[in-house]
Scaffold this active site. Structure first.
Site, PDB file in Angstrom:
ATOM      1  N   LYS A 232       3.731   0.881  10.408  1.00 31.23           N
ATOM      2  CA  LYS A 232       3.836   2.117   9.627  1.00 31.23           C
ATOM      3  C   LYS A 232       3.316   3.310  10.427  1.00 31.23           C
ATOM      4  O   LYS A 232       3.853   4.414  10.337  1.00 31.23           O
ATOM      5  CB  LYS A 232       3.041   1.984   8.329  1.00 31.23           C
TER       6      LYS A 232
ATOM      7  N   GLU B 151       0.865  -1.175   0.000  1.00 26.45           N
ATOM      8  CA  GLU B 151       0.000   0.000   0.000  1.00 26.45           C
ATOM      9  C   GLU B 151       0.911   1.238   0.000  1.00 26.45           C
ATOM     10  O   GLU B 151       1.787   1.346   0.859  1.00 26.45           O
ATOM     11  CB  GLU B 151      -0.886  -0.001   1.237  1.00 26.45           C
TER      12      GLU B 151
ATOM     13  N   ARG C 285       5.228 -13.071   9.689  1.00 23.40           N
ATOM     14  CA  ARG C 285       5.880 -11.803   9.376  1.00 23.40           C
ATOM     15  C   ARG C 285       7.211 -11.724  10.107  1.00 23.40           C
ATOM     16  O   ARG C 285       7.501 -12.523  11.010  1.00 23.40           O
ATOM     17  CB  ARG C 285       4.980 -10.630   9.779  1.00 23.40           C
TER      18      ARG C 285
END
Length: 555
Positions: A273, A34, A263
């Protein structure tokens, strides 16, 4: 990693089986960031997996698409798009002639939404956000149906058209998939698949007033492109039933398979983020490319190499289990690679002047020093030596302990690649601080053993005072003192390391470092690895990593 070094894991086993069985003739993966922030080391794992699998299967012309999931224009920016492209290319991966954008499929998403409405599988809900949240229930309580759930197809088509035309304020209407408000999986309780935003998009301008939700767009993008294996991190495991529902209920040209992997989590680091953005916006760091951040742009500016990152990702491996990896492993791989490739140079960070009393004034000799002992083909360089040199302040002690082998009263030490120096005296100021050390050099000792009666057990780095290049050096350390900043009881901002950056204004460097290109990495002998940084027009050197793990010593 080369094909021969490829590490087998459960994802690669699935892909190998799919190829062997004929289920797929080729493989198509995708990396779908994104564009709402800069990529970090966690994204590097996804990049290496998706692009790496494509590279390993070139025999069947496998490919990995770089696709921007730009479905939320409120948080997205073209700056992030360009930074992501730069980071992926820096890691050494090629996405082909063009990148893909979710926004290029907005017409397709809209048609799929109309299809769901016509099939009775979606409806427009005019409840407030609070009302929908309350009606959703929780993991122990089933949700309750919306009063709009049984609206007619015609009513929903008309409302959805009004949403597209901008007749509703943001949040006043959403399109929801009609699935099961009593589903154990909360993601299946009539999730929103379209919302009103009424903002311009960086790619489509003011064409749209409505935008698809990620969980709706993601599977449609994969299907539209013909992705065979949609590889994503483990937090999307609970979203997989919705992924499969969307593919099954919409007119899709392919049926991709979603597979989740754990992850990457690192000690002394935050990966969110949102938290990284907070550090940037509050001025805790200088920007997204601050060398203390785990962003790829920050790591690049600090001097990390793509190869060291890929070696680290390879060593961590691909699993289904979330775990936290010690950042020391990443630093180990970095040191290992830099030790192979970094040219050696001499830099004195805390300079102390040494005067060679028996050296002729104005006389200069060139000492021959190895560029890299690990690489025989790296050759040597000439380093000038004159009457006065700088050494590290802690390489001289007035009252040295027993096992101190550097310079001090009654002691001798070798200059790296040069002569042996014998202490004669030293000067102090009014406060008793040493201001200069006087020595004699011993002729004929370059590359030779000390003469009889002289003990010399150490070689120290140095820089000729007359030829030194004065530079600013930034010493970077870990940004957080706690191994798990996210779990700190006072919040991650309360365990910032006050010593994460130290600025040294007057470092003395050998003259070969006066004019080097941005990003060039060197080992300052006996000090650490440093990267040339010229992003703001001035040459400085950022410490990439020390020669040893100083944190392990602290523990």
């Amino acid at each position: 990693m080369s094909n021969s070094e490829a590490k087998n894991d459960f994802i690669r086993e699935i892909i190998a089986e799919d190829l062997a069985s004929g289920k797929h003739a080729s493989i198509l993966t995708r990396f779908p960031p994104e564009p709402n922030g800069y990529l970090h080391i966690g994204h590097a794992k996804a990049i290496c997996i998706n692009f790496g699998i494509a590279q390993e299967n070139q025999a069947v012309q496998a490919k990995c698409n770089l696709r921007f999931d730009d479905t939320n224009p409120i948080k997205e920016d073209i700056e992030y798009v360009e930074s992501i492209k730069k980071d992926v290319a820096w890691l050494g991966f090629d996405w082909g002639q063009e990148a893909y954008y979710a926004s290029n499929y907005f017409d397709y998403f809209y048609e799929c939404a109309l299809h769901l409405i016509r099939e009775g599988d979606a409806y427009v809900d005019l409840q407030s956000v609070e009302e929908m949240r309350e009606a959703r229930g929780n993991v122990n309580t089933p949700g309750s149906d919306s009063p709009y759930r049984d609206s007619s197809v015609d009513e929903n088509l008309a409302l959805f058209e009004r949403m597209r035309d901008g007749d509703f304020e943001a949040g006043a209407a959403v399109l929801r998939a009609k699935i099961d408000m009593a589903a154990p999986n909360m993601n299946m309780r009539d999730p929103a698949i379209y919302r009103v935003l009424n903002v311009d998009h960086h790619n489509t301008g003011d064409q749209w007033k409505i935008y698809p939700m990620y969980d709706f767009a993601h599977p449609l993008e994969d299907a539209k492109e013909g992705v065979t294996h949609s590889l994503c991190s483990l937090e999307f495991e609970d979203h997989r039933p919705l992924y499969e529902w969307v593919v099954e209920h919409c007119p899709t040209p392919a049926t991709p398979r979603q597979i989740e992997f754990s992850r990457l989590n690192l000690t002394n680091t935050v990966m969110s983020k949102r938290k990284l953005l907070q550090l940037v916006e509050e001025g805790i760091v200088s920007g997204w490319d601050d060398p203390r951040l785990p962003t790829l742009s920050g790591m690049r500016r600090r001097g990390y190499t793509p190869e060291s990152i890929k070696r680290f990702i390879h060593k961590v491996g691909v699993t289904k289990f979330n775990a936290t990896t010690d950042v020391a492993l990443l630093e180990f791989e970095l040191r290992s690679h830099l030790n192979q490739i970094a040219s050696r140079r001499m830099g004195v960070l805390e300079p102390l002047k040494v005067v060679i009393d028996n050296w002729e004034d104005g006389h200069v000799e060139e000492m021959e020093c190895q560029n890299n002992p690990e690489d025989p083909e790296a050759g040597t360089r000439k380093v000038p030596l004159a009457k006065e040199v700088f050494i590290e302040r802690d390489d001289f002690m007035e009252d040295p302990p027993k096992k101190y082998f550097r310079l001090g009263p009654g002691r001798a030490v070798r200059l790296r690649g040069g002569y042996i120096l014998q202490y004669t005296s030293h000067d102090t100021d009014a406060e008793g601080n040493v201001t200069a050390v006087h020595v004699d050099y011993l002729p004929g000792t370059v590359g030779q053993n000390p003469p009889e009666g002289v003990k010399c057990k150490a070689a120290i780095h140095w820089v000729s005072a007359a030829h030194a290049h004065t530079a600013e050096v930034h010493l970077y350390d870990r940004l957080f003192t706690e191994e798990n900043p996210d779990a700190h009881e006072g919040g991650f901002m309360n365990c910032l390391n006050p010593e994460s950056m130290q600025v040294i204004k007057g470092a003395k460097l050998e003259p070969t470092l006066a004019d080097v290109s941005h990003g060039a990495v060197f080992q300052f002998e006996r000090v650490g690895y440093f990267c040339a940084d010229t992003l703001d027009g001035e040459l400085r050197f950022n410490r990439t990593v020390g020669l040893r793990d100083s944190w392990a010593k602290k523990k």
